[in-house]
Design an enzyme around this catalytic site. Structure first.
Site, PDB file in Angstrom:
ATOM      1  CG  ASN A   1      -1.659   1.293   1.419  1.00  9.16           C
ATOM      2  OD1 ASN A   1      -1.794   2.058   0.463  1.00  9.16           O
ATOM      3  ND2 ASN A   1      -2.172   1.535   2.615  1.00  9.16           N
TER       4      ASN A   1
ATOM      5  CE  LYS B   1       0.520   3.506   4.937  1.00  7.23           C
ATOM      6  NZ  LYS B   1       0.123   3.579   6.326  1.00  7.23           N
TER       7      LYS B   1
ATOM      8  N   GLY C   1       2.231   1.963  10.680  1.00 11.31           N
ATOM      9  CA  GLY C   1       3.164   3.083  10.562  1.00 11.31           C
ATOM     10  C   GLY C   1       3.837   3.452  11.876  1.00 11.31           C
TER      11      GLY C   1
ATOM     12  CB  SER D   1       5.088  -2.089  11.805  1.00 12.98           C
ATOM     13  OG  SER D   1       4.618  -0.773  12.056  1.00 12.98           O
TER      14      SER D   1
END
Ligand code: PEP
Length: 251
Positions: free
Chosen positions: A9, A11, A173, A212
């Site tokens: 991902n 983002k 994150g 993570s």
């Protein structure tokens, strides 16, 4: 036997130049790789570039959001058919950042899931508890609520071509990963929830862990019986790290 999936991902990261490097390195690094399916969910403006660079490779691609509407006066929205125009295979649904920052409700996520599924995309629906929810012992209730919202709108059959990503919000994150045992416990709970509706769908359902994930922790997470791969944020922006995460899947 479920086939594992590792999905990145990105983002809201990337540029034409940076993507060229990253996508090129993924194509090279994963050439001949077959232990799992691999995909990257990129920002929508880069779908054309992604398609052109990944076509013919063993890395699929997808988007990070989709409208529940098919078309119309919905400024700024992107429909499922638009994603299909760029040969997307996957779309993330209800990522915790969308839930927390853009007020996306369980019902809104469910409606997007239905739009994606009916169009032929593979929805990757993200569920997970916040730290305070975990600490107050309501993790399973939160996950059940998020999944039941989708089940009641889409029906269990739609999960035969969908993916669930368990992403504890406190691990996204933050560098703080759920232990393999913590993650396995929730994954087993999720599979059990689906099993109450349809045992065969539950056995075939790919359930990813996200939060993570790194090369250093991927193998122990992916080694759990109900963890079928990962949804990878930050580490998917670093080609060598993402390739190493994919290679942590045992074939
Ligand atoms: C994510 O964005 O879905 C995610 C899991 O992020 P990270 O890997 O950076 O925690």
């Amino acid at each position: 036997m479920r086939r594992k999936l590792v999905a990145g991902n990105w983002k809201m990261h990337g540029s034409l130049e940076a993507n060229q490097q990253l996508l090129g390195a993924l194509v090279e690094g994963l050439r001949g790789y077959d232990a799992a399916d691999v995909a990257v969910c990129v920002p929508a403006p880069y779908l054309a570039q992604t398609r052109s660079m990944l076509s013919g490779s063993n890395v699929a691609w997808g988007a990070q959001n989709v409208s529940k509407h098919a078309s119309g006066a919905y400024t700024g929205e992107i429909s499922a058919s638009m994603l299909l125009d760029f040969d997307c295979r996957y779309v993330l649904i209800g990522h915790s950042e969308r839930r927390a920052l853009y007020g996306e409700s369980d019902h809104a996520a469910a409606a997007k899931f239905v739009a994606a599924s009916q169009a032929g995309l593979v929805p990757v629906v993200c569920v997970g508890e916040t730290l305070s929810e975990r600490e107050t012992g309501v993790t399973e209730a939160v996950i059940a609520r998020q999944i039941e919202a989708v089940l009641s709108l889409a029906g269990v059959a739609a999960f035969s071509n969908a993916v669930i990503a368990y992403e504890p919000v406190w691990a996204i994150g933050t560098g703080r990963t759920a232990t393999p045992e913590q993650a396995q416990q929730v994954h087993a709970f999720i599979r059990g929830l689906i099993r109450q509706h349809d045992a065969a769908v539950a056995e075939g359902l790919v359930i990813l862990y996200g939060g993570s994930v790194k090369a250093a922790n991927a193998a122990s997470l992916f080694g759990q019986p109900d963890i079928d791969g990962g949804l990878v944020g930050g580490a998917s922006l670093v080609a060598d790290e993402f390739v190493a995460i994919c290679k942590a899947v045992k074939s």
